[in-house]
Design a protein around this motif. Structure first.
Motif, PDB file in Angstrom:
ATOM      1  N   PHE A 188       0.874  -8.824   5.729  1.00  0.00           N
ATOM      2  CA  PHE A 188       1.100  -9.615   4.522  1.00  0.00           C
ATOM      3  C   PHE A 188       2.381  -9.143   3.832  1.00  0.00           C
ATOM      4  CE2 PHE A 188      -3.694 -10.105   4.490  1.00  0.00           C
ATOM      5  CZ  PHE A 188      -3.685 -11.472   4.748  1.00  0.00           C
ATOM      6  N   ARG A 189       2.906  -9.971   2.945  1.00  0.00           N
ATOM      7  CA  ARG A 189       4.122  -9.652   2.174  1.00  0.00           C
ATOM      8  C   ARG A 189       4.067  -8.240   1.582  1.00  0.00           C
ATOM      9  NH1 ARG A 189       4.252 -14.168  -2.110  1.00  0.00           N
ATOM     10  NH2 ARG A 189       3.929 -15.387  -0.218  1.00  0.00           N
ATOM     11  N   GLY A 190       5.187  -7.541   1.672  1.00  0.00           N
ATOM     12  CA  GLY A 190       5.277  -6.206   1.084  1.00  0.00           C
ATOM     13  C   GLY A 190       4.652  -5.098   1.915  1.00  0.00           C
ATOM     14  N   VAL A 191       4.131  -5.440   3.082  1.00  0.00           N
ATOM     15  CA  VAL A 191       3.517  -4.421   3.959  1.00  0.00           C
ATOM     16  C   VAL A 191       4.402  -4.260   5.195  1.00  0.00           C
ATOM     17  CG1 VAL A 191       1.496  -3.826   5.350  1.00  0.00           C
ATOM     18  CG2 VAL A 191       1.190  -5.015   3.164  1.00  0.00           C
ATOM     19  N   GLY A 192       4.653  -3.015   5.596  1.00  0.00           N
ATOM     20  CA  GLY A 192       5.500  -2.780   6.776  1.00  0.00           C
ATOM     21  C   GLY A 192       6.864  -3.398   6.575  1.00  0.00           C
ATOM     22  N   ARG A 193       7.286  -4.207   7.542  1.00  0.00           N
ATOM     23  CA  ARG A 193       8.603  -4.843   7.439  1.00  0.00           C
ATOM     24  C   ARG A 193       8.533  -6.259   6.879  1.00  0.00           C
ATOM     25  NH1 ARG A 193      11.027  -3.545  13.219  1.00  0.00           N
ATOM     26  NH2 ARG A 193      10.337  -5.683  13.337  1.00  0.00           N
ATOM     27  N   SER A 194       7.365  -6.653   6.372  1.00  0.00           N
ATOM     28  CA  SER A 194       7.243  -7.981   5.761  1.00  0.00           C
ATOM     29  C   SER A 194       7.838  -7.957   4.353  1.00  0.00           C
ATOM     30  CB  SER A 194       5.776  -8.417   5.697  1.00  0.00           C
ATOM     31  OG  SER A 194       5.265  -8.672   6.990  1.00  0.00           O
ATOM     32  N   GLN A 195       8.635  -8.963   4.046  1.00  0.00           N
ATOM     33  CA  GLN A 195       9.322  -9.002   2.746  1.00  0.00           C
ATOM     34  C   GLN A 195       8.402  -9.540   1.643  1.00  0.00           C
ATOM     35  OE1 GLN A 195      12.727 -11.338   4.150  1.00  0.00           O
ATOM     36  NE2 GLN A 195      14.047  -9.572   3.793  1.00  0.00           N
ATOM     37  N   GLY A 196       8.816  -9.297   0.411  1.00  0.00           N
ATOM     38  CA  GLY A 196       8.035  -9.773  -0.731  1.00  0.00           C
ATOM     39  C   GLY A 196       7.176  -8.656  -1.294  1.00  0.00           C
ATOM     40  N   GLU A 197       6.324  -9.000  -2.244  1.00  0.00           N
ATOM     41  CA  GLU A 197       5.412  -7.995  -2.792  1.00  0.00           C
ATOM     42  C   GLU A 197       4.030  -8.581  -3.029  1.00  0.00           C
ATOM     43  OE1 GLU A 197       6.682  -7.873  -7.407  1.00  0.00           O
ATOM     44  OE2 GLU A 197       8.181  -7.098  -6.008  1.00  0.00           O
ATOM     45  N   TYR A 198       3.064  -7.690  -3.145  1.00  0.00           N
ATOM     46  CA  TYR A 198       1.663  -8.086  -3.290  1.00  0.00           C
ATOM     47  C   TYR A 198       1.506  -9.148  -4.381  1.00  0.00           C
ATOM     48  CZ  TYR A 198      -3.278  -7.866  -4.437  1.00  0.00           C
ATOM     49  OH  TYR A 198      -4.583  -8.207  -4.709  1.00  0.00           O
ATOM     50  N   ASP A 199       0.687 -10.174  -4.096  1.00  0.00           N
ATOM     51  CA  ASP A 199       0.579 -11.316  -5.005  1.00  0.00           C
ATOM     52  C   ASP A 199      -0.874 -11.732  -5.259  1.00  0.00           C
ATOM     53  OD1 ASP A 199       1.564 -13.396  -6.639  1.00  0.00           O
ATOM     54  OD2 ASP A 199       1.561 -14.794  -4.959  1.00  0.00           O
ATOM     55  N   GLN A 200      -1.750 -10.755  -5.442  1.00  0.00           N
ATOM     56  CA  GLN A 200      -3.139 -11.019  -5.887  1.00  0.00           C
ATOM     57  C   GLN A 200      -3.932 -11.933  -4.965  1.00  0.00           C
ATOM     58  OE1 GLN A 200      -3.912  -9.341  -8.655  1.00  0.00           O
ATOM     59  NE2 GLN A 200      -1.786  -8.792  -9.015  1.00  0.00           N
ATOM     60  N   GLY A 233       8.192 -16.497   6.269  1.00  0.00           N
ATOM     61  CA  GLY A 233       7.077 -16.665   5.344  1.00  0.00           C
ATOM     62  C   GLY A 233       7.611 -17.259   4.049  1.00  0.00           C
ATOM     63  N   PRO A 234       6.723 -17.501   3.094  1.00  0.00           N
ATOM     64  CA  PRO A 234       7.156 -18.119   1.836  1.00  0.00           C
ATOM     65  C   PRO A 234       8.094 -17.231   1.024  1.00  0.00           C
ATOM     66  CG  PRO A 234       4.741 -18.055   2.034  1.00  0.00           C
ATOM     67  CD  PRO A 234       5.287 -17.244   3.142  1.00  0.00           C
ATOM     68  N   GLU A 235       8.009 -15.905   1.216  1.00  0.00           N
ATOM     69  CA  GLU A 235       8.829 -14.966   0.429  1.00  0.00           C
ATOM     70  C   GLU A 235       9.811 -14.195   1.290  1.00  0.00           C
ATOM     71  OE1 GLU A 235       8.840 -14.039  -3.058  1.00  0.00           O
ATOM     72  OE2 GLU A 235       8.024 -16.058  -3.058  1.00  0.00           O
ATOM     73  N   GLY A 236      10.155 -14.757   2.431  1.00  0.00           N
ATOM     74  CA  GLY A 236      11.050 -14.032   3.339  1.00  0.00           C
ATOM     75  C   GLY A 236      10.363 -13.769   4.666  1.00  0.00           C
ATOM     76  N   ARG A 237      10.881 -12.804   5.399  1.00  0.00           N
ATOM     77  CA  ARG A 237      10.368 -12.552   6.749  1.00  0.00           C
ATOM     78  C   ARG A 237       8.990 -11.905   6.723  1.00  0.00           C
ATOM     79  NH1 ARG A 237      15.355 -10.309   6.849  1.00  0.00           N
ATOM     80  NH2 ARG A 237      14.441  -8.228   6.963  1.00  0.00           N
ATOM     81  N   LEU A 238       8.180 -12.271   7.705  1.00  0.00           N
ATOM     82  CA  LEU A 238       6.900 -11.601   7.924  1.00  0.00           C
ATOM     83  C   LEU A 238       6.921 -10.978   9.316  1.00  0.00           C
ATOM     84  CD1 LEU A 238       4.454 -14.301   6.468  1.00  0.00           C
ATOM     85  CD2 LEU A 238       5.033 -12.092   5.433  1.00  0.00           C
ATOM     86  N   GLU A 239       6.335  -9.795   9.410  1.00  0.00           N
ATOM     87  CA  GLU A 239       6.321  -9.034  10.664  1.00  0.00           C
ATOM     88  C   GLU A 239       4.965  -9.190  11.337  1.00  0.00           C
ATOM     89  OE1 GLU A 239       6.584  -4.309  11.914  1.00  0.00           O
ATOM     90  OE2 GLU A 239       6.053  -4.861   9.866  1.00  0.00           O
ATOM     91  N   GLY A 240       4.979  -9.487  12.626  1.00  0.00           N
ATOM     92  CA  GLY A 240       3.707  -9.646  13.328  1.00  0.00           C
ATOM     93  C   GLY A 240       3.735  -9.097  14.737  1.00  0.00           C
ATOM     94  N   ARG A 241       2.577  -9.178  15.376  1.00  0.00           N
ATOM     95  CA  ARG A 241       2.437  -8.865  16.803  1.00  0.00           C
ATOM     96  C   ARG A 241       1.816 -10.088  17.450  1.00  0.00           C
ATOM     97  NH1 ARG A 241       4.936  -5.523  15.020  1.00  0.00           N
ATOM     98  NH2 ARG A 241       4.826  -3.263  15.092  1.00  0.00           N
ATOM     99  N   TYR A 242       2.500 -10.594  18.472  1.00  0.00           N
ATOM    100  CA  TYR A 242       2.103 -11.866  19.076  1.00  0.00           C
ATOM    101  C   TYR A 242       1.790 -11.640  20.547  1.00  0.00           C
ATOM    102  CZ  TYR A 242       2.732 -16.633  20.846  1.00  0.00           C
ATOM    103  OH  TYR A 242       2.565 -17.844  21.464  1.00  0.00           O
TER     104      TYR A 242
END
Length: 219
Positions: free
Chosen positions: A65-77, A8-17
């Motif tokens: 989204f970023r900052g949730v679970g194992r997704s990196q980054g933090e909430y960005d409005q 993702g733009p701020e690092g890894r994003l976690e998903g289910r595919y």
């Protein structure tokens, strides 16, 4: 269901595919509610929408989204979250280059992000917005709305009151060349908590709508 990690733009994003066997299956991403109010990709509405699309033959991705679970980054409005959604769609498309249809579905905050994504990505052919918070966020960017879609909400929604959703739909109805379908689930709250009375009718409505659109091949 395969867990995936994608850039993702701020690092890894976690998903289910959840891929289909058919190489040209339609694709869909499902977006979760507000990260600061406990929204994750495992939210019940999001989880159920994911499976509804999968059961209709879609290859589906939902993600945090970023900052949730194992997704990196933090909430960005919502700004960064829109970039996250765009990265998720890029990832999904890179794995499914022959997909004929591309849909975005979102619940609450996710519906707001999904409709912004719609504006940026002309390849999106349809959308499902569940309980869009038209009272909290400005949806005036939908001018014009580029694709037809379904907006669905509960008549007892206290988080995103029906009157605001109705006003949003009325505005979109004035636009030419697209069709906005609006359905309300009688008695349902924001989260469609009652499985039989509210969640199931909501999912049945979504399924009927998407199936009809796939056979019509219209925008």
């Amino acid at each position: 269901m395969p867990e995936v990690i994608f850039p993702g733009p701020e690092g890894r994003l976690e998903g289910r595919y959840h891929p289909q066997k058919e190489k040209d299956a339609p694709i869909a991403i499902v977006l979760h509610p507000h990260p600061q109010f406990g929204g994750t990709m495992n939210n019940k509405v999001v989880y159920n929408l994911h499976y509804a699309f999968y059961n209709m033959g879609f290859t589906v991705l939902r993600f945090n989204f970023r900052g949730v679970g194992r997704s990196q980054g933090e909430y960005d409005q919502g700004v960064g979250e829109l970039s996250d959604a765009a990265s998720a769609l890029d990832y999904l498309q890179s794995m499914n280059q022959n997909a004929k249809h591309c849909w975005v579905a979102g619940f609450s905050f996710g519906a707001w992000i999904g409709m912004q994504l719609l504006m940026r990505r002309p390849e999106i052919t349809g959308f499902v917005s569940v309980a869009p918070p038209a009272n909290m966020y400005d949806f005036s960017f939908l001018a014009p709305c580029p694709a037809s879609g379904l907006i669905i909400n509960g008549t007892n929604d206290r988080v995103a009151p029906p009157k605001d959703t109705e006003a949003l739909v009325a505005k979109l109805h004035e636009q030419k060349g697209i069709t906005i379908t609006h359905e309300q689930i009688e008695g349902a709250d924001h989260f469609f908590k009652d499985e039989e009375a509210h969640m199931k009718p909501m999912l049945d409505t979504v399924t009927a709508y998407v199936k009809r659109r796939l056979t019509e091949n219209s925008r």
